[in-house]
Design an enzyme around this catalytic site. Structure first.
Site, PDB file in Angstrom:
ATOM      1  N   HIS A  47       5.079   0.900 -11.112  1.00  0.00           N
ATOM      2  CA  HIS A  47       4.331   1.386  -9.865  1.00  0.00           C
ATOM      3  C   HIS A  47       3.019   2.093  -9.886  1.00  0.00           C
ATOM      4  CE1 HIS A  47       7.598  -0.040  -7.663  1.00  0.00           C
ATOM      5  NE2 HIS A  47       8.516   0.493  -8.503  1.00  0.00           N
ATOM      6  N   GLY A  48       2.144   1.788  -9.114  1.00  0.00           N
ATOM      7  CA  GLY A  48       0.838   2.473  -9.405  1.00  0.00           C
ATOM      8  C   GLY A  48      -0.349   1.567  -9.872  1.00  0.00           C
ATOM      9  N   CYS A  49       0.194   0.132 -10.270  1.00  0.00           N
ATOM     10  CA  CYS A  49      -0.829  -0.959 -10.494  1.00  0.00           C
ATOM     11  C   CYS A  49      -1.202  -2.011  -9.438  1.00  0.00           C
ATOM     12  CB  CYS A  49      -0.211  -1.850 -11.648  1.00  0.00           C
ATOM     13  SG  CYS A  49       0.042  -0.911 -13.169  1.00  0.00           S
ATOM     14  N   ALA A  50      -2.345  -2.373  -9.238  1.00  0.00           N
ATOM     15  CA  ALA A  50      -2.688  -3.217  -8.172  1.00  0.00           C
ATOM     16  C   ALA A  50      -2.203  -4.521  -8.222  1.00  0.00           C
ATOM     17  CB  ALA A  50      -4.472  -3.261  -7.984  1.00  0.00           C
ATOM     18  N   SER A  51      -2.071  -5.054  -9.720  1.00  0.00           N
ATOM     19  CA  SER A  51      -1.355  -6.085  -9.857  1.00  0.00           C
ATOM     20  C   SER A  51       0.388  -5.832 -10.242  1.00  0.00           C
ATOM     21  CB  SER A  51      -1.997  -6.756 -11.095  1.00  0.00           C
ATOM     22  OG  SER A  51      -3.244  -6.768 -11.103  1.00  0.00           O
TER      23      SER A  51
END
Length: 140
Positions: A47-51
């Site tokens: 979690h915390g990734c755009a992809s």
């Protein structure tokens, strides 16, 4: 198959053009071993990734010393290459070595920190934090 992290660093030092560096990161993503579909789970999602990014960490004690075995994947080409850098950096390290490794320092050394979008930089930090947290737990 991914080259060792030392080779990746050396290759980056020889590539001056940022378009070529991005292509190299994408090539690293293509060299990343396929992650089994069963590991594309919510538990492995970063979690915390755009992809979408998945990382799976296991401990391999078959050679006597416990070392980490990482697998990863992403639904975006450049991000899959960033995942490949993480796998190359951490795979085969002991949990303590991994917990003590500053992955974001590698990204800064490679110049990626200043050339990635803020969203991708946040994603790299999320991956590094996740690996460090899991490695610290395994080292305890």
């Amino acid at each position: 198959m991914l080259p060792p992290i030392e080779t990746i660093i050396e290759n980056f030092e020889f590539i001056d053009d940022w378009e070529e560096r991005y292509r190299y990161v994408i090539e690293l993503g293509r060299a990343l071993p396929e992650m089994p579909e069963a590991l594309h789970s919510e538990a492995n999602k970063v979690h915390g990734c755009a992809s979408q990014v998945w990382l799976d960490m296991a401990v391999d004690a078959s050679a006597g010393e416990s070392v980490l075995r990482l697998q990863g994947d992403s639904d975006a080409h450049i991000v899959r290459g960033l995942v490949a850098l993480m796998v190359a950096l951490f795979d085969g390290k002991t949990p303590r070595e991994a917990a003590d490794t500053d992955a974001f320092a590698l990204y800064a050394r490679l110049g990626l920190a200043e050339h990635l979008t803020p969203q991708r930089s946040n994603g790299v930090r999320a991956m590094a934090d996740r690996i460090r947290r899991d490695a610290t737990r395994l080292a305890a």
